[in-house]
Design an enzyme around this catalytic site. Structure first.
Site, PDB file in Angstrom:
ATOM      1  N   LYS A  85       0.858  -1.185   0.000  1.00 56.73           N
ATOM      2  CA  LYS A  85       0.000   0.000   0.000  1.00 56.73           C
ATOM      3  C   LYS A  85       0.889   1.229   0.000  1.00 56.73           C
ATOM      4  O   LYS A  85       1.751   1.369   0.885  1.00 56.73           O
ATOM      5  CB  LYS A  85      -0.827   0.024   1.277  1.00 56.73           C
ATOM      6  CG  LYS A  85      -2.275  -0.347   1.101  1.00 56.73           C
ATOM      7  CD  LYS A  85      -2.943  -0.248   2.457  1.00 56.73           C
ATOM      8  CE  LYS A  85      -4.434  -0.222   2.331  1.00 56.73           C
ATOM      9  NZ  LYS A  85      -5.078  -0.117   3.644  1.00 56.73           N
TER      10      LYS A  85
HETATM   11  C1  E4P Z   1      -8.402   0.714   3.244  1.00 53.46           C
HETATM   12  O1  E4P Z   1      -7.555   0.010   2.737  1.00 53.46           O
HETATM   13  C2  E4P Z   1      -8.253   1.354   4.553  1.00 53.46           C
HETATM   14  O2  E4P Z   1      -7.555   0.496   5.407  1.00 53.46           O
HETATM   15  C3  E4P Z   1      -9.569   1.630   5.245  1.00 53.46           C
HETATM   16  O3  E4P Z   1     -10.669   1.307   4.445  1.00 53.46           O
HETATM   17  C4  E4P Z   1      -9.655   2.914   5.985  1.00 53.46           C
HETATM   18  O4  E4P Z   1     -10.915   3.019   6.595  1.00 53.46           O
HETATM   19  P1  E4P Z   1     -11.249   4.080   7.733  1.00 53.46           P
HETATM   20  O5  E4P Z   1     -11.520   5.384   7.074  1.00 53.46           O
HETATM   21  O6  E4P Z   1     -12.485   3.527   8.385  1.00 53.46           O
HETATM   22  O7  E4P Z   1     -10.060   4.132   8.649  1.00 53.46           O
END
Ligand code: E4P
Length: 219
Positions: A85
């Protein structure tokens, strides 16, 4: 649309894996801290890979391009299913371009507008993750960004997949599917809410009661 879980909780992943419908996992440092504080991130990711036979996202934390490239190379070697990521800022974009050319799969994270997704796709990213809930939180329609990205990628036949992220409730999952997202990643409670309906529970009870009554009449 594929269903992924957005969690670093081994318990949640094991439970969801029993249903056979979860085909990937996204993690991030906040989820790691929440579910498995004090553990080694690599160990957590490897354990997830042993449960789910599909893409597992692990986040890079370096701040500069060379650091991101090195970290992406390192993390991608943990397991063949690991996807790195990388957030889409200026350094992230250059790193995505460099590591994608080496065949490393990138999930571009923290996408909040279609231009970021367009850039990530051109740089060779495998996935782009628009954060729906975080946009909703500040008064924007997060799902509109998913729709716009899907429309652009479809029009130009771009192979990058749209991963609807930061989903907060079951309606988000339906809307992501309607928008044409390739994948929806969701917290475990949202996944659970997908198969719950009070009329289903009431219907099961009623059929049971009627079956018992019918069996008594017959006897
Ligand atoms: C995606 O890969 C992220 O980890 C995630 O969806 C972030 O979500 P949040 O806004 O609830 O922290």
């Amino acid at each position: 649309m594929k269903l992924w879980l957005d969690t670093a909780s081994i318990d949640e992943i094991r439970t969801a894996a029993r249903f056979g419908v979860v085909s990937g996992i996204t993690t991030n440092p906040s989820l790691w801290a929440k579910a498995a504080s004090g553990t080694d991130y690599r160990d957590v990711v490897l354990e997830i890979c042993s449960i789910i036979d599909g893409p597992v996202s692990a986040e890079c934390l370096a701040q500069d391009v060379d650091g991101l490239v090195e970290e992406a190379r390192h993390i991608s070697k943990w397991h063949p299913n690991v996807v790195v990521k990388i957030p889409l800022d200026e350094n992230g974009l250059e790193a995505i371009y460099r590591v994608s050319r080496e065949g490393i799969k990138v999930n571009t994270t923290l996408i909040f507008q279609p231009n970021q997704a367009l850039l990530a796709a051109q740089a060779g990213a495998t996935y782009v993750s628009p954060f729906v809930g975080r946009l909703d939180d500040i008064g924007h329609e997060g799902m509109a960004v998913v729709r716009e990205i899907v429309e652009i990628f479809d029009r130009y036949h771009m192979p990058t997949q749209v991963l609807a992220a930061s989903l907060r409730h079951p309606l988000h999952v339906i809307q992501a599917a309607q928008a044409g997202a390739h994948i929806a990643t969701m917290p475990y409670p949202v996944f659970q809410a997908m198969f719950k309906h009070p009329l289903t529970d009431a219907g099961i009870q009623k059929f049971l009661e009627d079956a018992r009554k019918a069996a008594k009449v017959k006897a």
